[in-house]
Design a protein around this motif. Structure first.
Motif, PDB file in Angstrom:
ATOM      1  N   GLY A  23       0.744  -1.112   0.043  1.00 32.64           N
ATOM      2  CA  GLY A  23       0.037  -0.065  -0.096  1.00 32.64           C
ATOM      3  C   GLY A  23       0.730   1.277   0.041  1.00 32.64           C
ATOM      4  N   ARG A  24       0.043   2.551   0.462  1.00 28.33           N
ATOM      5  CA  ARG A  24       0.905   3.734   0.255  1.00 28.33           C
ATOM      6  C   ARG A  24       0.533   4.609   1.467  1.00 28.33           C
ATOM      7  NH1 ARG A  24      -0.518   4.048  -6.274  1.00 28.33           N
ATOM      8  NH2 ARG A  24      -2.740   3.511  -5.493  1.00 28.33           N
ATOM      9  N   TYR A  25       0.984   4.245   2.487  1.00 25.56           N
ATOM     10  CA  TYR A  25       0.513   5.016   3.825  1.00 25.56           C
ATOM     11  C   TYR A  25       1.750   6.043   3.856  1.00 25.56           C
ATOM     12  CZ  TYR A  25      -2.213   0.693   4.959  1.00 25.56           C
ATOM     13  OH  TYR A  25      -3.092  -0.293   4.664  1.00 25.56           O
ATOM     14  N   VAL A  26       1.304   7.245   3.291  1.00 23.21           N
ATOM     15  CA  VAL A  26       2.276   8.352   3.405  1.00 23.21           C
ATOM     16  C   VAL A  26       1.520   9.569   3.526  1.00 23.21           C
ATOM     17  CG1 VAL A  26       4.247   7.389   1.922  1.00 23.21           C
ATOM     18  CG2 VAL A  26       2.341   8.698   0.888  1.00 23.21           C
ATOM     19  N   ALA A  27       2.027  10.466   4.350  1.00 23.34           N
ATOM     20  CA  ALA A  27       1.521  12.022   4.273  1.00 23.34           C
ATOM     21  C   ALA A  27       0.954  12.567   2.816  1.00 23.34           C
ATOM     22  CB  ALA A  27       2.659  12.855   4.999  1.00 23.34           C
ATOM     23  N   GLU A  28       0.121  13.176   2.944  1.00 23.03           N
ATOM     24  CA  GLU A  28      -0.583  13.956   1.856  1.00 23.03           C
ATOM     25  C   GLU A  28       0.301  14.561   0.776  1.00 23.03           C
ATOM     26  OE1 GLU A  28      -3.383  13.067   0.125  1.00 23.03           O
ATOM     27  OE2 GLU A  28      -3.045  14.569  -1.349  1.00 23.03           O
ATOM     28  N   MET A  31       1.856  12.045  -1.267  1.00 21.60           N
ATOM     29  CA  MET A  31       1.075  11.226  -2.279  1.00 21.60           C
ATOM     30  C   MET A  31       1.079  11.511  -3.925  1.00 21.60           C
ATOM     31  SD  MET A  31      -0.500   8.726  -1.369  1.00 21.60           S
ATOM     32  CE  MET A  31      -1.375   8.101  -2.780  1.00 21.60           C
ATOM     33  N   GLY A 298       1.655  -4.336  10.957  1.00 14.30           N
ATOM     34  CA  GLY A 298       1.360  -2.833  11.238  1.00 14.30           C
ATOM     35  C   GLY A 298       1.774  -1.864  10.036  1.00 14.30           C
ATOM     36  N   VAL A 299       1.942  -0.903  10.425  1.00 12.70           N
ATOM     37  CA  VAL A 299       2.065   0.281   9.233  1.00 12.70           C
ATOM     38  C   VAL A 299       3.298   1.376   9.637  1.00 12.70           C
ATOM     39  CG1 VAL A 299       1.243   2.444   8.025  1.00 12.70           C
ATOM     40  CG2 VAL A 299      -0.346   0.372   8.264  1.00 12.70           C
ATOM     41  N   LEU A 300       4.264   1.300   8.898  1.00  9.82           N
ATOM     42  CA  LEU A 300       5.330   2.093   9.121  1.00  9.82           C
ATOM     43  C   LEU A 300       6.051   2.213   7.743  1.00  9.82           C
ATOM     44  CD1 LEU A 300       7.444   3.312  11.463  1.00  9.82           C
ATOM     45  CD2 LEU A 300       8.807   1.081  10.756  1.00  9.82           C
ATOM     46  N   HIS A 301       6.714   3.687   7.863  1.00 13.61           N
ATOM     47  CA  HIS A 301       7.414   4.011   6.264  1.00 13.61           C
ATOM     48  C   HIS A 301       6.582   3.667   5.180  1.00 13.61           C
ATOM     49  CE1 HIS A 301      11.508   3.565   9.036  1.00 13.61           C
ATOM     50  NE2 HIS A 301      10.872   4.685   9.323  1.00 13.61           N
ATOM     51  N   LYS A 304       1.988  -1.305   4.782  1.00 15.19           N
ATOM     52  CA  LYS A 304       1.522  -2.223   5.825  1.00 15.19           C
ATOM     53  C   LYS A 304       2.565  -3.508   5.619  1.00 15.19           C
ATOM     54  CE  LYS A 304      -2.580  -2.711   7.203  1.00 15.19           C
ATOM     55  NZ  LYS A 304      -4.127  -3.287   7.092  1.00 15.19           N
TER      56      LYS A 304
ATOM     57  N   MET B  60       6.771  10.599  11.322  1.00  9.32           N
ATOM     58  CA  MET B  60       7.575  10.902  10.024  1.00  9.32           C
ATOM     59  C   MET B  60       7.484  12.209   9.428  1.00  9.32           C
ATOM     60  SD  MET B  60       7.140   7.156   8.571  1.00  9.32           S
ATOM     61  CE  MET B  60       5.781   7.176   9.747  1.00  9.32           C
ATOM     62  N   ASN B 106      -0.450   3.530  12.916  1.00  5.22           N
ATOM     63  CA  ASN B 106      -0.223   2.221  13.218  1.00  5.22           C
ATOM     64  C   ASN B 106      -0.832   1.889  14.743  1.00  5.22           C
ATOM     65  OD1 ASN B 106       1.010  -0.397  12.990  1.00  5.22           O
ATOM     66  ND2 ASN B 106       2.543   0.197  14.666  1.00  5.22           N
ATOM     67  N   VAL B 131      -2.360  11.171   9.724  1.00  8.52           N
ATOM     68  CA  VAL B 131      -1.210  11.732   9.063  1.00  8.52           C
ATOM     69  C   VAL B 131      -0.801  10.944   7.878  1.00  8.52           C
ATOM     70  CG1 VAL B 131       1.039  13.006   8.742  1.00  8.52           C
ATOM     71  CG2 VAL B 131      -0.317  13.131  10.750  1.00  8.52           C
ATOM     72  N   ASP B 132      -0.671   9.531   8.182  1.00 10.88           N
ATOM     73  CA  ASP B 132      -0.082   8.746   7.232  1.00 10.88           C
ATOM     74  C   ASP B 132      -1.198   7.924   6.470  1.00 10.88           C
ATOM     75  OD1 ASP B 132      -0.329   7.217   9.425  1.00 10.88           O
ATOM     76  OD2 ASP B 132       1.561   6.437   9.451  1.00 10.88           O
ATOM     77  N   GLU B 137      -6.036   4.708   1.446  1.00 11.28           N
ATOM     78  CA  GLU B 137      -5.803   3.606   2.265  1.00 11.28           C
ATOM     79  C   GLU B 137      -6.824   3.623   3.180  1.00 11.28           C
ATOM     80  OE1 GLU B 137      -3.778   1.178   1.598  1.00 11.28           O
ATOM     81  OE2 GLU B 137      -2.454   1.809   0.170  1.00 11.28           O
TER      82      GLU B 137
END
Lengths: 415, 279
Positions: A23-28, A31, A298-301, A304, B60, B106, B131-132, B137
């Motif tokens: 996926g793509r769990y980043v700040a807007e 994106m 979990g979700v990081l960087h 997931k 982050m 998370n 935020v993320d 998603e």
């Protein structure tokens, strides 16, 4: 030959998911950049000139193909151990995929060549990267120098301490190495800081992520650039043995060398795959970097995946003697391959890796990096239990020059 | 149907022809007991909306100030359930000030999105910013938030172009948070003219109130933004004040925060009424 159906090689889906992972769990703010990167990557994939330039650089600058070397002495050594233990006729034939012979001494350069070509194609004028052991930092600094782009490498201050030779190499290559003092001061924190740089410098900067992790499309494109390892190995073993191997073995930190070796074989149901995580001081101690065996989703960087975390979803610190494996997460495709059971994920402790390191030096005259030493530890465990006509390919993804200070320290030698 | 504190507060501010002041602190920073006092001080000194940060080990998108606030809070053992308890406690004495939780996905994922929404709503929360968790998603969280009447506050940024904006707005509610500069929290400020242009652009696509944040530290900066936006968000400057006071082992942290917020509130309240509007 049994073929997996449906194919296990078609992932990720269009949203960058491998099963529940990815996926793509980043700040807007990031994106649009991630979406833009995907658009440019798709165009590059469809452009024969991009592939031609990539192949040419891999051949003439990196030195590919890397040899697939029959480790006869190691094979003989482990066969003797099997015989001594009352199992004569055992001791699988061990081949090493010699990616440590690449320019810059590890597999990391394969991916960096691909990403710098993408950066150039996108008109980006500044390169950033994170690094743990420093191998990806060196590879990034190398391609940045080759293409004349300024380059900033983020590195945890703890890693800077234990990987001094690579820090110096990066500086020689013209990169600016920025010490990261936050958190555990290792790879995870370097990645946080690189993301903060990227979100601040959105217009001119290309972030060369070093492993098959991060927001989509990074896991996919890093895997594709690294898959040259598996494609070569496949052709080479067919030429040497006339058949596919029985087992592939690779160390796993973020997982780029492993996915690079495994991916071209995923649909070959008869090829077993073993990914080896860093068990640090031992899984039971909690001081390890085994995010698949010892972690939870979990979700990081930006993705997931499986993470080392506490019961409140806070990321916990990883531990490994190998700075390159010292990361609390893993690429999402590995998390998925683990979930579906296609790859067997094992672990090796710091001590196991040290034993394998010493053995490889002694019997093969190869000083491995501490990362592939973990893979070799698994090979040492499994080969004596396998028949002599079985074939193992282990990924020798980096050389150990960078680790001699760490190893000397463990052995109580003052350099 | 429960009262919508956010729309009531924005309506009240609009009736006074002024922007709302949104203040951010990390829950549990610098320690749990003081954090609750700080929360009260924010409101007592003129904060119209309170954003409470859910601490995370790896923030982050945050700059050094809020990173440090997160770590101070975590060092004190703050868990997500403690953050929700702070919300409940706050609601015992204040049933009108909107309270928003802001953080990373998370800890929510680990807590369980459905359980999080249920517990947060029961505690008296109004909405959340994750935020993320971009729209792509968000499906893991949005149904639960909707079920419990919690606003999902979305972020728009200088990189959110016209093609992407509809996707950001789809499902957004409460207000739209405009991140004024590409960067982490607490970095450089945007110019007033850039903010004015951005707010005007966003207003063409949404009826939601527009809050502007990132890099707003001083009363002057807050006033400049308050002339154009429906709300001004101040975070790092407050968290820095907490951090510095904690380092000094000061025993008047809530008062120091209160003084800072009072100055910001005065600037925001008078911004559209002062004679030198062009300043």
């Amino acid at each position: 030959m049994n073929i997996h159906s449906p194919s296990l090689r078609s992932g990720p889906d269009e949203r960058g998911h491998f099963g529940q992972f990815g996926g793509r769990y980043v700040a807007e703010t990031l994106m649009p950049l991630i979406l833009d990167l995907e658009t440019h990557y798709r165009a590059a994939q469809a452009d024969p000139a991009f592939e031609a330039e990539f192949d040419d650089l891999l051949k003439n600058y990196v030195g590919r193909p890397s040899p697939l070397y029959f480790a006869e002495s190691l094979t003989r050594h482990l066969a003797k151990l099997a015989a001594d233990a009352g199992q004569p006729g055992n001791g699988a034939k061990i081949y090493l995929k010699r990616d440590e012979l690449n320019h810059t001494g590890a597999h990391k350069i394969n991916n960096c060549i691909g990403q710098i070509l993408l950066a150039k194609r996108m008109g980006k004028t500044r390169i950033i990267a994170e690094t743990g052991a420093g191998q990806h930092g060196v590879a990034t600094a190398t391609v940045a120098a080759r293409f004349g782009l300024p380059c900033v490498i983020y590195m945890g201050s703890r890693d800077i301490e234990r990987q001094a030779p690579n820090v110096f190499r990066m500086k020689l290559l013209g990169a600016e190495v920025r010490a990261v003092e936050s958190g555990s001061k290792t790879l995870k924190d370097a990645m946080n800081e690189a993301l903060r740089d990227w979100v601040t410098n959105v217009h001119d900067t290309f972030y060369i992520i070093g492993t098959a992790a991060g927001p989509h499309p990074y896991p996919e494109l890093v895997r594709n650039f690294q898959s040259v390892i598996g494609r070569e190995a496949r052709a080479q073993i067919l030429e040497a043995e006339g058949r596919l191997p029985d087992v592939l073995v690779a160390a796993i930190g973020g997982g780029s060398n492993a996915i690079g070796l495994f991916h071209p074989f995923l649909d070959d149901a008869d090829v077993r795959m073993v990914g080896v995580e860093a068990a640090g001081h031992g899984l039971a101690t909690g001081e390890h970097a085994a995010s698949l065996i010892g972690g939870s989703p979990g979700v990081l960087h930006g993705n997931k995946t499986m993470l080392l975390q506490d019961d409140d979803g806070q990321i916990t610190e990883a531990h490994s003697i190998s700075a390159g494996l010292d990361y609390p997460g893993i690429g999402p495709e590995h998390a998925w391959l683990h979930a579906i059971g296609r790859v067997d994920y094992q672990s090796a402790t710091d001590d196991d890796a040290m034993e394998a390191f010493k053995l490889l030096c002694k019997v093969e005259g190869i000083i491995p990096a501490l990362e592939p030493a973990h893979a070799m530890a698994a090979v040492m465990r499994m080969a004596p239990a396998m028949a002599a006509d079985r074939l193992i390919i282990a990924n020798m993804c980096g050389r150990g020059d960078k680790d001699i200070f760490t190893v000397a320290n463990v052995l109580g030698v003052k350099l | 149907m429960k009262a919508d504190r956010l729309s009531a507060r924005f309506a009240a501010c609009a009736a006074q022809d002024r922007a709302a002041l949104v203040t951010f602190v990390t829950a549990g920073d610098p320690e749990p007991a003081i954090s609750a006092e700080i929360l009260a001080a924010l409101v007592a000194n003129g904060a119209d909306i309170v954003e409470l940060g859910m601490p995370f080990t790896d923030p982050m998108a945050d700059g050094p100030a809020i990173q440090a606030g997160n770590l101070r809070s975590l060092a004190g053992g703050t868990k997500l359930r403690d953050v929700l308890a702070m919300v409940s406690e706050f609601r015992r004495s204040d049933n009108v000030t909107p309270l928003i939780l802001m953080g990373y996905f998370n800890p929510i994922l680990h807590y369980g999105p459905a359980r999080f929404a249920a517990d947060a709503a029961a505690a008296g929360l109004d909405g959340t910013i994750v935020v993320d968790l971009p729209p792509e998603e968000a499906a893991e969280l949005t149904p639960s938030l909707g079920e419990h009447g919690l606003h999902l506050i979305r972020l728009a940024t200088p990189t959110t172009d016209a093609a992407r904006l509809p996707q950001v707005l789809d499902g957004a509610s409460g207000f739209l948070y405009y991140v004024a500069v590409a960067g982490v929290t607490g970095a450089n400020a945007a110019t007033a003219s850039d903010v004015a242009a951005a707010v005007a652009r966003l207003k063409q696509s949404t009826k939601l109130p527009i809050a502007v944040g990132f890099g707003v530290r001083t009363p002057e900066q807050a006033a400049a933004i308050a002339r154009h936006a429906d709300a001004v968000v101040v975070g790092s400057a407050i968290v820095d004040t907490i951090g510095n006071a904690a380092t000094d082992r000061a025993n008047d942290i809530p008062a120091r925060v209160g003084a800072l917020v009072a100055g910001l509130a005065m600037a925001v309240r008078s911004a559209r009424h002062s004679k030198d509007k062009a300043a």
